[in-house]
Design a protein around this motif. Structure first.
Motif, short mmCIF file in Angstrom:
data_model
loop_
_atom_site.label_atom_id
_atom_site.label_comp_id
_atom_site.label_asym_id
_atom_site.label_seq_id
_atom_site.Cartn_x
_atom_site.Cartn_y
_atom_site.Cartn_z
N PRO A 1 0.82 -1.22 0.00
CA PRO A 1 0.00 0.00 0.00
C PRO A 1 0.85 1.27 0.00
O PRO A 1 0.31 2.36 0.18
CB PRO A 1 -0.80 -0.13 1.31
N VAL A 2 2.15 1.14 -0.23
CA VAL A 2 3.03 2.32 -0.26
C VAL A 2 2.51 3.31 -1.30
O VAL A 2 2.12 2.91 -2.40
CB VAL A 2 4.48 1.89 -0.61
N THR A 3 2.50 4.56 -0.94
CA THR A 3 1.91 5.54 -1.85
C THR A 3 2.64 5.58 -3.19
O THR A 3 3.87 5.49 -3.23
CB THR A 3 1.88 6.96 -1.21
N THR A 4 1.90 5.68 -4.23
CA THR A 4 2.32 5.68 -5.65
C THR A 4 2.71 4.30 -6.16
O THR A 4 2.84 4.10 -7.37
CB THR A 4 3.48 6.67 -5.99
N ALA A 5 2.94 3.33 -5.25
CA ALA A 5 3.31 1.98 -5.71
C ALA A 5 2.16 1.41 -6.52
O ALA A 5 0.99 1.60 -6.19
CB ALA A 5 3.63 1.07 -4.53
N GLY A 6 2.51 0.70 -7.57
CA GLY A 6 1.49 0.19 -8.47
C GLY A 6 1.72 0.72 -9.88
O GLY A 6 0.98 0.38 -10.80
N ARG A 7 2.74 1.56 -10.02
CA ARG A 7 3.14 1.92 -11.39
C ARG A 7 3.72 0.65 -12.03
O ARG A 7 4.27 -0.21 -11.35
CB ARG A 7 4.20 3.02 -11.38
N ILE A 8 3.61 0.55 -13.33
CA ILE A 8 4.16 -0.62 -14.01
C ILE A 8 5.22 -0.20 -15.02
O ILE A 8 5.28 0.95 -15.45
CB ILE A 8 3.07 -1.44 -14.73
N SER A 9 6.04 -1.18 -15.37
CA SER A 9 7.07 -0.97 -16.38
C SER A 9 6.70 -1.76 -17.62
O SER A 9 6.46 -2.96 -17.55
CB SER A 9 8.43 -1.47 -15.87
N VAL A 10 6.65 -1.07 -18.75
CA VAL A 10 6.48 -1.75 -20.03
C VAL A 10 7.86 -1.76 -20.68
O VAL A 10 8.55 -0.73 -20.67
CB VAL A 10 5.45 -1.02 -20.92
N GLY A 11 8.28 -2.90 -21.20
CA GLY A 11 9.65 -2.97 -21.71
C GLY A 11 9.79 -3.78 -22.96
O GLY A 11 8.94 -4.62 -23.30
N GLY A 12 10.88 -3.52 -23.66
CA GLY A 12 11.20 -4.27 -24.87
C GLY A 12 12.42 -3.65 -25.53
O GLY A 12 12.94 -2.64 -25.04
N LYS A 13 12.86 -4.26 -26.61
CA LYS A 13 13.90 -3.61 -27.42
C LYS A 13 13.20 -2.57 -28.28
O LYS A 13 12.23 -2.89 -28.99
CB LYS A 13 14.63 -4.64 -28.27
N SER A 14 13.67 -1.36 -28.20
CA SER A 14 12.97 -0.23 -28.84
C SER A 14 13.21 -0.15 -30.34
O SER A 14 14.35 -0.18 -30.78
CB SER A 14 13.44 1.07 -28.19
N PRO A 15 12.12 0.00 -31.11
CA PRO A 15 12.31 0.22 -32.55
C PRO A 15 12.89 1.61 -32.85
O PRO A 15 13.34 1.84 -33.97
CB PRO A 15 10.89 0.10 -33.12
N LEU A 16 12.89 2.48 -31.88
CA LEU A 16 13.49 3.79 -32.10
C LEU A 16 14.98 3.78 -31.79
O LEU A 16 15.79 4.16 -32.63
CB LEU A 16 12.80 4.86 -31.22
N THR A 17 15.33 3.32 -30.59
CA THR A 17 16.74 3.40 -30.18
C THR A 17 17.53 2.16 -30.58
O THR A 17 18.76 2.21 -30.62
CB THR A 17 16.86 3.56 -28.65
N GLY A 18 16.86 1.06 -30.83
CA GLY A 18 17.57 -0.19 -31.08
C GLY A 18 18.19 -0.77 -29.81
O GLY A 18 18.90 -1.77 -29.85
N GLY A 19 17.90 -0.14 -28.68
CA GLY A 19 18.39 -0.64 -27.39
C GLY A 19 17.22 -1.01 -26.51
O GLY A 19 16.05 -0.93 -26.91
N ILE A 20 17.52 -1.38 -25.29
CA ILE A 20 16.45 -1.77 -24.37
C ILE A 20 15.70 -0.52 -23.93
O ILE A 20 16.27 0.56 -23.84
CB ILE A 20 17.04 -2.53 -23.15
N LYS A 21 14.41 -0.67 -23.70
CA LYS A 21 13.61 0.48 -23.27
C LYS A 21 12.63 0.05 -22.21
O LYS A 21 11.95 -0.98 -22.37
CB LYS A 21 12.85 1.08 -24.46
N GLU A 22 12.55 0.86 -21.17
CA GLU A 22 11.51 0.69 -20.18
C GLU A 22 10.69 1.95 -20.18
O GLU A 22 11.23 3.05 -20.19
CB GLU A 22 12.13 0.46 -18.79
N SER A 23 9.39 1.80 -20.22
CA SER A 23 8.51 2.95 -20.17
C SER A 23 7.56 2.74 -19.01
O SER A 23 6.90 1.71 -18.91
CB SER A 23 7.75 3.07 -21.50
N ASN A 24 7.53 3.73 -18.12
CA ASN A 24 6.87 3.57 -16.83
C ASN A 24 5.54 4.31 -16.84
O ASN A 24 5.45 5.42 -17.34
CB ASN A 24 7.81 4.18 -15.79
N VAL A 25 4.50 3.67 -16.29
CA VAL A 25 3.19 4.30 -16.35
C VAL A 25 2.37 3.93 -15.12
O VAL A 25 2.51 2.84 -14.57
CB VAL A 25 2.46 3.89 -17.66
N GLY A 26 1.53 4.89 -14.71
CA GLY A 26 0.61 4.62 -13.61
C GLY A 26 -0.65 3.96 -14.13
O GLY A 26 -0.62 3.29 -15.16
#
Lengths: 576, 576
Positions: B64-89
């Motif tokens: 129940p920590v405040t703000t906890a519950g955000r998630i990470s979406v990840g993959g190899k990015s078609p833009l950078t060609g490297g790993i990408k994590e995109s964080n969202v509530g």
């Protein structure tokens, strides 16, 4: 041939320099490699102010050696992000030779490019505003230039694609008669020239004379020997009669002819677009059609043609294998007149036929038009010239086209389209595509010539084959001679050294020549490394390792680890 | 929270696994980093069969920590060609927590993707064909899914841009009320999901319950302390009242607000698009407009808003700083209602506002439309959704847009657009843009918070600042909490370890937490190296090193060599 002309495309500053001792041993491709490593920031934006566009003569450029006079156009490629040399025949080389020009360097770029012509005459050069050339197609541009600056000049120009800075843009030139349009196509160097606002370069050699060779008698003797070997080689006659399209039937038989976006290696209409058919049609139709033309004055192979329509009016000159493979079978088009028209359109808007043909194939795969849709393809090429959004996509090359249109099957390595040899059934060329500092470029080391002596489907020995061919390619591109004189160098490996020694008074051996080629490759590789190239990206596209290619159902299966060892392969025999 | 769901998007095979001991110490961003290095071929085509799309819970995701519950979406990015994590509530995190889901892995891809929904319920999961969702915009998709699968579910989906595989595509979700549309925007991960044919994921946690923490009393105590520090911090109230747009006035004052394709750092209409103006309009207009909403249930900061038009009808929720900076000032648009509409359109077609706003700015620079042309910009965004050639260009992100439209001034690093902080006058963030494994991403280490204590124009100390911030960013993204709780971790550096220990029964110290962040960065960096990333390409774009930025006429002048040493900087103090 020891003069270097530096032109600042931003400030208009023009300087003549004499080449230093080190530079005198560089020519064509090797000049470009060394110059870039020495003077150009490898991290520069290819279309920004810090890239350069080089036009360089080969080391034998001012000799009467057959085919000598080809030139190297070079720069950091907007497609590959690495160094690129694109080699072309035509009339410029002989003019550069008479002007004593080893290289022309276009430096910097204006904020807002407007069309200018760089006019080079004996001992002087100037930049001339020519606003009326803006957006003009290549043939019209060249025609105007001939009228303005004389029809004995050597000419280079870009089309609308180059002016727009499209990454698939080429640099165009003509043969000495003005009939053929020759193209330095690969790597998008037309965009590099275009963003510098240099619409054209005119080489007017009136009143100038080539330097004298150190030993004219020795040069003549070696040159005669070269010609004799070539004349005795049956490949020479075949090339003379059928040109580069001679290999189309062979490629189809081997199953490496790109067909419908590299889905098959054989095309059911191959015969209709073959070299034999082209020769037959040229003979039958008469009119302006021609076979057996040289692209460089004095070439004894003379493999070019003028392809005319049924009424005898020229469609395109010269019609060559790569163009047919990419614009024809790769687009599912089996009508040679249509292929010739597409080739002509690419030339006119000023884009590389290989990257553009591949881009059309990908657009067809995306469903934007059907495979075989000639009118649709023509319309797309017209749109390139007009700069519509779709035209700009296609004109940016196959990788951008695939990205934007959402196609995964993109036949490219490191940003550049593959030429017309599918590496799944000609594995040696796959090693070249993957590992060459030039990216996917058949002239960097085409294993087709080994297909009879070495199983092209086998993965054994292909790394060594590619390495040998890459060294030889770098040598020939540095001498400014055609790849087609290789039979002479193979038969007599000392010949290249003898020609150079006679021209320059050097004491080079075969080994020195070979080391020049090796050194060129290493220099290019070092530039690319500093530019951020990674060996990890040196591979054929993913689908070629998994999707079997008919008719052999082969995949590209040379392990990456084996390819990564290419630069340390020990070559035991003479390399040529 | 030890379950991992593997879904093969090609075969339809679905497997539940329990996380191994090692995996239990990974969460969110660090889970993605380690999983990719361990299991994914770094050379894979980002939009090919071998890339994966991961949705991962943070380590504190089921607390129940405040703000906890955000998630990470990840993959190899078609833009950078490297790993990408995109964080969202949004609502997904809390549902994943109840389902005990540490991560969902989408593997492989069908040859011809058709829209399917991955429905995850307690103990079972299935792929359901939903052909009628094809091409549907995000809000309509989410509305249909709520109707079909219940409005208590957590939802993720892609818009038409993701389905088309456009490199600028995002992954969308909602808050638990369904009012806000939240977006995992960066890196083009929507395209990775789209090419797998997964239109949406539904997390239905009915009947499921979160795991119990190892020490509930300690968790409650640490959590309360966290809340107290946050409540006492004046930044919290400011964020609650004005949301992220609160920083717009500051950025304008500092001269880092991107204006007209990063030509200036100040916008003459800044006040009209500021956080203060938004708050005032929301208050004045009434109707559906709201301030101070949480994006994750239980967040005590609650910085989100619903922005309504003059009639009180919702335009977009939530309207945030980055979107205003890129779609507003960067496009020369000073009408906040227009900016909100553009934001809404990006969300609906499913593209990242940052890369798309930057692409619009570049299209304006290209002369395709004028700066400030709201209707033109709206039309382009509509075209993205329709998949016209021009729409596909814009939807492919700023680098492709610049390449195709022939624009050199492209505000991007390694293929990805810069967020709304010009690094020429906020140099610390330039180091992050250049060096972070995430590419140009402000959430990877935003030096804005140091701008008062450390001269943002000075080049001294910025590498160290970026390094500290990058470590902290990696920690927060791995915990699944919001960057905005950092004041608590700064005040009490042991807090993160105490929370983790209470949840898992570990005995971690502050140093262990920090090392987790460092390890995450190194793991991502190693994946990128294997993917062919080169340090050479880690730099701001060329023009930012030469073109002075008003009002300070500053350039980015941190030497590349200094930035290259970032990973060996010795940090002496507590990092938070």
């Amino acid at each position: 041939m020891n003069r270097i002309l530096r032109v600042n495309a931003r400030t208009g500053d023009i300087r003549w320099q004499s080449s230093c001792e080190e530079e005198q041993t560089w020519g064509g491709r090797s000049f470009i490699a060394h110059h870039f490593l020495k003077e150009v920031n490898p991290l520069c934006d290819p279309l920004g102010r810090n890239n350069r566009l080089i036009v360089a003569s080969g080391l034998l450029g001012d000799t009467p050696v057959t085919t000598a006079g080809r030139i190297s156009v070079g720069g950091k490629s907007p497609l590959t992000g690495g160094i690129k040399e694109s080699n072309v025949g035509g009339a410029v080389g002989k003019r550069m030779a008479r002007l004593g020009l080893k290289a022309v360097l276009l430096e910097d770029a204006p904020d807002t490019p407007t069309p200018r012509v760089l006019l080079i005459r004996k001992g002087r050069a100037e930049l001339i505003d020519q606003p009326d050339l803006q957006g003009k197609r290549t043939s019209e541009t060249l025609k105007i230039l001939r009228k303005r600056f004389g029809d004995q000049s050597g000419l280079l120009c870009v089309g609308p694609a180059g002016e727009m800075g499209l990454s698939g843009a080429c640099v165009a030139t003509t043969d000495h008669t003005g009939v053929q349009l020759r193209v330095a196509g690969r790597g998008g160097l037309g965009a590099v020239m275009g963003v510098k606002g240099i619409k054209a370069i005119v080489f007017d050699a009136e009143g100038a004379e080539s330097a004298r060779p150190a030993d004219r008698a020795a040069l003549t003797a070696a040159s005669r020997e070269l010609n004799k070997i070539l004349r005795d080689d049956p490949k020479t006659a075949n090339r003379h009669n059928f040109g580069t399209p001679a290999v189309l039937s062979l490629c189809n038989a081997l199953g490496i002819l790109p067909t419908r976006n590299f889905r098959s290696g054989q095309f059911e209409q191959a015969e209709a677009i073959s070299g034999e058919m082209i020769a037959e049609l040229i003979d039958k139709r008469g009119g302006e059609g021609r076979k057996g033309l040289p692209c460089v004055q004095g070439c004894i192979i003379a493999c070019s043609n003028v392809f005319a329509d049924p009424s005898g009016k020229t469609t395109v000159a010269s019609l060559q294998y790569e163009n047919i493979g990419l614009l024809g079978s790769n687009c599912g088009i089996g009508d040679i007149d249509a292929v010739a028209e597409l080739n002509h359109l690419c030339n006119q808007v000023g884009v590389d036929t290989i990257d553009t043909g591949a881009a059309l194939g990908v657009a067809m795969e995306a469903g934007l038009l059907a495979f075989g849709d000639v009118e649709g393809a023509k319309d797309l090429l017209r749109q390139v010239g007009e700069g519509t959004p779709l035209g700009r996509i296609i004109g940016s090359g196959v990788v951008t086209t695939g990205r934007v249109l959402g196609v995964r099957r993109v036949p490219a390595v490191k940003g550049q389209a593959m030429p017309a040899y599918d590496p799944r059934s000609l594995k040696g060329i796959g090693v070249t595509y993957a590992m060459s500092p030039m990216g996917a470029d058949h002239t960097a080391g085409n294993a087709l010539e080994t297909a009879r002596s070495h199983d092209p489907l086998s993965r054994e020995g292909q790394v060594e084959i590619s390495f040998r061919l890459q060294i030889r390619g770098a040598v020939l591109d540095s001498l400014g001679v055609c790849l087609f004189i290789r039979p002479a160098f193979v038969k007599d490996p000392s010949l290249a050294a003898r020609l150079l020694n006679a021209r320059y008074g050097w004491k080079w051996s075969y080994t020195d020549v070979r080391n020049m080629g090796l050194d060129c490759l290493h220099t290019e590789g070092e530039f690319n490394r500093r530019a951020g190239a990674s060996e990890a990206q040196c591979d054929v596209p993913e689908f070629m390792r998994t999707e079997p290619l008919p008719p052999h159902d082969s995949v590209f299966d040379i392990p990456k680890e084996d390819m990564d060892k290419i630069w340390s392969v020990q070559l035991e025999e003479d390399v040529f």
